[in-house]
Design a protein around this motif. Structure first.
Motif, PDB file in Angstrom:
ATOM      1  N   SER A 185       1.005  -1.054   0.060  1.00 35.33           N
ATOM      2  CA  SER A 185       0.079  -0.211   0.070  1.00 35.33           C
ATOM      3  C   SER A 185       1.059   1.173  -0.079  1.00 35.33           C
ATOM      4  CB  SER A 185      -0.885   0.093   1.181  1.00 35.33           C
ATOM      5  OG  SER A 185      -0.183  -0.205   2.487  1.00 35.33           O
ATOM      6  N   VAL A 186       1.965   1.302   0.869  1.00 32.79           N
ATOM      7  CA  VAL A 186       2.868   2.551   0.776  1.00 32.79           C
ATOM      8  C   VAL A 186       3.563   2.676  -0.525  1.00 32.79           C
ATOM      9  CG1 VAL A 186       5.040   3.237   2.095  1.00 32.79           C
ATOM     10  CG2 VAL A 186       2.910   2.541   3.223  1.00 32.79           C
ATOM     11  N   ASP A 187       3.913   1.554  -1.274  1.00 35.77           N
ATOM     12  CA  ASP A 187       4.677   1.636  -2.421  1.00 35.77           C
ATOM     13  C   ASP A 187       3.699   2.122  -3.654  1.00 35.77           C
ATOM     14  OD1 ASP A 187       6.814   0.619  -1.672  1.00 35.77           O
ATOM     15  OD2 ASP A 187       6.688  -1.341  -2.222  1.00 35.77           O
ATOM     16  N   LEU A 188       2.486   1.766  -3.478  1.00 39.16           N
ATOM     17  CA  LEU A 188       1.433   2.103  -4.604  1.00 39.16           C
ATOM     18  C   LEU A 188       1.035   3.570  -4.260  1.00 39.16           C
ATOM     19  CD1 LEU A 188      -1.164  -0.767  -4.631  1.00 39.16           C
ATOM     20  CD2 LEU A 188       0.529  -0.101  -6.462  1.00 39.16           C
ATOM     21  N   LEU A 189       0.994   4.199  -3.123  1.00 42.23           N
ATOM     22  CA  LEU A 189       0.732   5.319  -2.740  1.00 42.23           C
ATOM     23  C   LEU A 189       1.788   6.372  -3.026  1.00 42.23           C
ATOM     24  CD1 LEU A 189      -1.368   5.319   0.359  1.00 42.23           C
ATOM     25  CD2 LEU A 189      -2.303   5.721  -2.052  1.00 42.23           C
ATOM     26  N   SER A 190       2.947   5.971  -2.582  1.00 38.85           N
ATOM     27  CA  SER A 190       4.213   6.826  -2.832  1.00 38.85           C
ATOM     28  C   SER A 190       4.581   6.933  -4.635  1.00 38.85           C
ATOM     29  CB  SER A 190       5.567   6.049  -2.252  1.00 38.85           C
ATOM     30  OG  SER A 190       5.399   5.912  -0.905  1.00 38.85           O
ATOM     31  N   ALA A 191       4.227   5.842  -5.321  1.00 39.90           N
ATOM     32  CA  ALA A 191       4.357   5.989  -6.744  1.00 39.90           C
ATOM     33  C   ALA A 191       3.484   6.883  -7.317  1.00 39.90           C
ATOM     34  CB  ALA A 191       4.245   4.623  -7.140  1.00 39.90           C
ATOM     35  N   LEU A 192       2.270   7.417  -6.599  1.00 38.79           N
ATOM     36  CA  LEU A 192       1.324   8.185  -7.020  1.00 38.79           C
ATOM     37  C   LEU A 192       1.519   9.654  -6.340  1.00 38.79           C
ATOM     38  CD1 LEU A 192      -1.838   6.174  -6.706  1.00 38.79           C
ATOM     39  CD2 LEU A 192      -0.718   6.697  -8.788  1.00 38.79           C
ATOM     40  N   ILE A 231       0.811   8.619   6.849  1.00 37.06           N
ATOM     41  CA  ILE A 231       0.407   9.123   5.747  1.00 37.06           C
ATOM     42  C   ILE A 231       0.308  10.644   6.123  1.00 37.06           C
ATOM     43  CG2 ILE A 231      -2.131   8.725   5.854  1.00 37.06           C
ATOM     44  CD1 ILE A 231      -2.110   8.862   2.745  1.00 37.06           C
ATOM     45  N   ASP A 232       0.905  11.610   5.505  1.00 36.12           N
ATOM     46  CA  ASP A 232       1.039  13.041   6.131  1.00 36.12           C
ATOM     47  C   ASP A 232       1.450  12.958   7.708  1.00 36.12           C
ATOM     48  OD1 ASP A 232      -0.012  13.557   3.344  1.00 36.12           O
ATOM     49  OD2 ASP A 232      -2.014  13.632   4.145  1.00 36.12           O
ATOM     50  N   GLN A 233       0.609  13.530   8.276  1.00 38.16           N
ATOM     51  CA  GLN A 233       0.832  13.653   9.659  1.00 38.16           C
ATOM     52  C   GLN A 233       0.136  12.636  10.485  1.00 38.16           C
ATOM     53  OE1 GLN A 233      -0.840  15.650   8.174  1.00 38.16           O
ATOM     54  NE2 GLN A 233      -2.366  16.878   9.578  1.00 38.16           N
ATOM     55  N   TYR A 234      -0.630  11.683   9.795  1.00 39.43           N
ATOM     56  CA  TYR A 234      -1.336  10.785  10.513  1.00 39.43           C
ATOM     57  C   TYR A 234      -0.772   9.468  10.738  1.00 39.43           C
ATOM     58  CZ  TYR A 234      -4.698  14.437   9.290  1.00 39.43           C
ATOM     59  OH  TYR A 234      -5.326  15.426   9.305  1.00 39.43           O
ATOM     60  N   GLU A 235      -1.246   8.637  11.563  1.00 33.16           N
ATOM     61  CA  GLU A 235      -0.288   7.202  12.017  1.00 33.16           C
ATOM     62  C   GLU A 235      -1.732   6.185  12.016  1.00 33.16           C
ATOM     63  OE1 GLU A 235       1.277   5.150  15.653  1.00 33.16           O
ATOM     64  OE2 GLU A 235       2.373   6.913  15.003  1.00 33.16           O
ATOM     65  N   LEU A 236      -1.566   5.364  11.391  1.00 34.52           N
ATOM     66  CA  LEU A 236      -2.609   4.155  11.208  1.00 34.52           C
ATOM     67  C   LEU A 236      -1.972   2.747  11.482  1.00 34.52           C
ATOM     68  CD1 LEU A 236      -3.288   6.343   8.816  1.00 34.52           C
ATOM     69  CD2 LEU A 236      -5.521   5.106   9.006  1.00 34.52           C
ATOM     70  N   LEU A 237      -2.612   1.980  12.184  1.00 32.27           N
ATOM     71  CA  LEU A 237      -2.075   0.721  12.495  1.00 32.27           C
ATOM     72  C   LEU A 237      -2.959  -0.607  11.870  1.00 32.27           C
ATOM     73  CD1 LEU A 237      -0.201  -1.188  14.284  1.00 32.27           C
ATOM     74  CD2 LEU A 237      -1.948  -1.166  16.115  1.00 32.27           C
ATOM     75  N   ILE A 238      -2.373  -1.160  11.121  1.00 29.89           N
ATOM     76  CA  ILE A 238      -3.114  -2.284  10.303  1.00 29.89           C
ATOM     77  C   ILE A 238      -3.526  -3.484  11.554  1.00 29.89           C
ATOM     78  CG2 ILE A 238      -3.046  -3.998   8.515  1.00 29.89           C
ATOM     79  CD1 ILE A 238      -1.320  -2.584   7.043  1.00 29.89           C
ATOM     80  N   ALA A 239      -4.888  -3.589  11.802  1.00 30.55           N
ATOM     81  CA  ALA A 239      -5.194  -4.393  12.893  1.00 30.55           C
ATOM     82  C   ALA A 239      -5.470  -5.765  12.078  1.00 30.55           C
ATOM     83  CB  ALA A 239      -6.511  -3.854  13.583  1.00 30.55           C
ATOM     84  N   ASP A 240      -5.987  -6.791  13.032  1.00 34.08           N
ATOM     85  CA  ASP A 240      -6.009  -8.090  12.518  1.00 34.08           C
ATOM     86  C   ASP A 240      -7.464  -8.109  11.849  1.00 34.08           C
ATOM     87  OD1 ASP A 240      -3.766  -9.136  13.831  1.00 34.08           O
ATOM     88  OD2 ASP A 240      -4.791 -10.186  15.544  1.00 34.08           O
ATOM     89  N   ALA A 241      -8.379  -7.188  12.337  1.00 26.68           N
ATOM     90  CA  ALA A 241      -9.537  -7.079  11.579  1.00 26.68           C
ATOM     91  C   ALA A 241      -9.358  -6.710  10.043  1.00 26.68           C
ATOM     92  CB  ALA A 241     -10.361  -6.247  12.433  1.00 26.68           C
ATOM     93  N   CYS A 242      -8.594  -5.912   9.596  1.00 24.37           N
ATOM     94  CA  CYS A 242      -8.014  -5.534   8.398  1.00 24.37           C
ATOM     95  C   CYS A 242      -7.522  -6.473   7.500  1.00 24.37           C
ATOM     96  CB  CYS A 242      -7.436  -4.172   8.471  1.00 24.37           C
ATOM     97  SG  CYS A 242      -8.023  -2.758   9.344  1.00 24.37           S
ATOM     98  N   ALA A 243      -6.639  -7.183   8.158  1.00 20.08           N
ATOM     99  CA  ALA A 243      -5.815  -8.136   7.395  1.00 20.08           C
ATOM    100  C   ALA A 243      -5.733  -9.587   8.109  1.00 20.08           C
ATOM    101  CB  ALA A 243      -4.428  -7.594   7.452  1.00 20.08           C
ATOM    102  N   GLY A 244      -6.475  -9.777   8.851  1.00 15.80           N
ATOM    103  CA  GLY A 244      -6.720 -11.360   9.268  1.00 15.80           C
ATOM    104  C   GLY A 244      -7.262 -12.064   8.681  1.00 15.80           C
TER     105      GLY A 244
END
Length: 275
Positions: A145-152, A165-178
């Motif tokens: 996801s970071v590689d794709l957004l950085s390329a854009l 992303i920008d000044q924000y911080e997000l954590l990929i939880a198990d619900a998103c990728a479990g």
């Protein structure tokens, strides 16, 4: 005595309350990562009723049924005491198979192989078996996801499973990728393939093999949606309704990808049908 089993039996069997089902509704299905769980028993029950109307049955041996019910009952009691949801459902599932065998017999049971196998997707495997897989998938989602957004041209970075992303911080939880979401997506994909193409087994196998990458793409689309929404709307708005509806977006993406692949592979399907 041979008879065609009616839909009323299946309706009573599937709709009757089960402690394991209530346990799922109060626990796993009440969480975001298990929100798609009710889709599987609903669609699996419909498929069982539909398939059962077309088969003739011969009741199984009651002695074998009673012998098989004992370990299922012991497994359920142990699971209830130990708080092991997956074992509770597995014991309930085995009991369901035994009850169906006593009503319809072994041959009819074999003809219901897909609906019964499909219902196994109700509960994910034990966490200790999927923790490492979940972690590797989270890392893959972070990097991709970071590689794709950085390329854009977006200012995005990652540190393990933490995204910036920008000044924000997000954590990929198990619900998103479990594995819960992956298993649910795979189940829906296999249901789509079976209902439409079970007669054409070669094409069905090909499309079924594509359900795994489709599920991975849907998970990636969810992460990208949340990152872009954070960039344009801010973290406070994303943490609300948008984050909760991202799971539905993921399933729509998966279904759309599967339908798109099915359409693109139309010429191949027609050639296989003619051969």
């Amino acid at each position: 005595m041979r008879y065609a089993i009616t839909g009323s039996f299946w309706a009573r069997s599937l709709c009757s309350p089960s402690p394991s089902l209530i346990w799922l509704m109060a626990g796993e299905w009440s969480l975001e990562q298990g929100a798609a769980g009710p889709i599987i028993p609903a669609s699996g029950g419909w498929l069982l009723v539909r398939e059962a109307r077309t088969i003739c049955t011969m009741p199984g041996h009651i002695t074998w049924a009673m012998a098989g019910m004992l370990p299922a009952a012991l497994g359920y009691v142990f699971a209830y005491v130990a708080g092991m949801l997956w074992l509770s459902w597995l014991s309930t599932y085995i009991a369901l198979i035994i009850v169906l065998y006593s009503y319809i017999g072994g041959r009819a049971l074999m003809r219901l192989w897909f609906p019964l196998t499909y219902l196994l997707f109700l509960v994910p495997p034990p966490y200790m078996l999927i923790a490492s897989i979940t972690q590797s998938r989270k890392l893959w989602l972070s990097v991709t996801s970071v590689d794709l957004l950085s390329a854009l041209g977006f200012e995005a970075a990652y540190n393990g499973t933490t995204l910036y992303i920008d000044q924000y911080e997000l954590l990929i939880a198990d619900a998103c990728a479990g594995m819960n979401s992956l298993i649910s997506l795979l189940a829906i994909g296999l249901f789509y393939v079976y209902v439409l193409y079970r007669a054409d087994w070669r094409y069905a196998i090909l499309l079924a093999m594509l359900t795994l990458p489709v599920a991975m793409i849907a998970n990636l689309a969810r992460i990208l949606l949340l990152l872009l929404a954070t960039h344009y709307l801010g973290i406070t708005r994303v943490e609300g309704v948008l984050h909760e509806t991202a799971g539905l977006f993921m399933f729509l993406v998966a279904l759309g990808c599967l339908i798109g692949l099915d359409t693109a592979l139309g010429p191949l399907r027609r050639r296989l049908a003619q051969s």
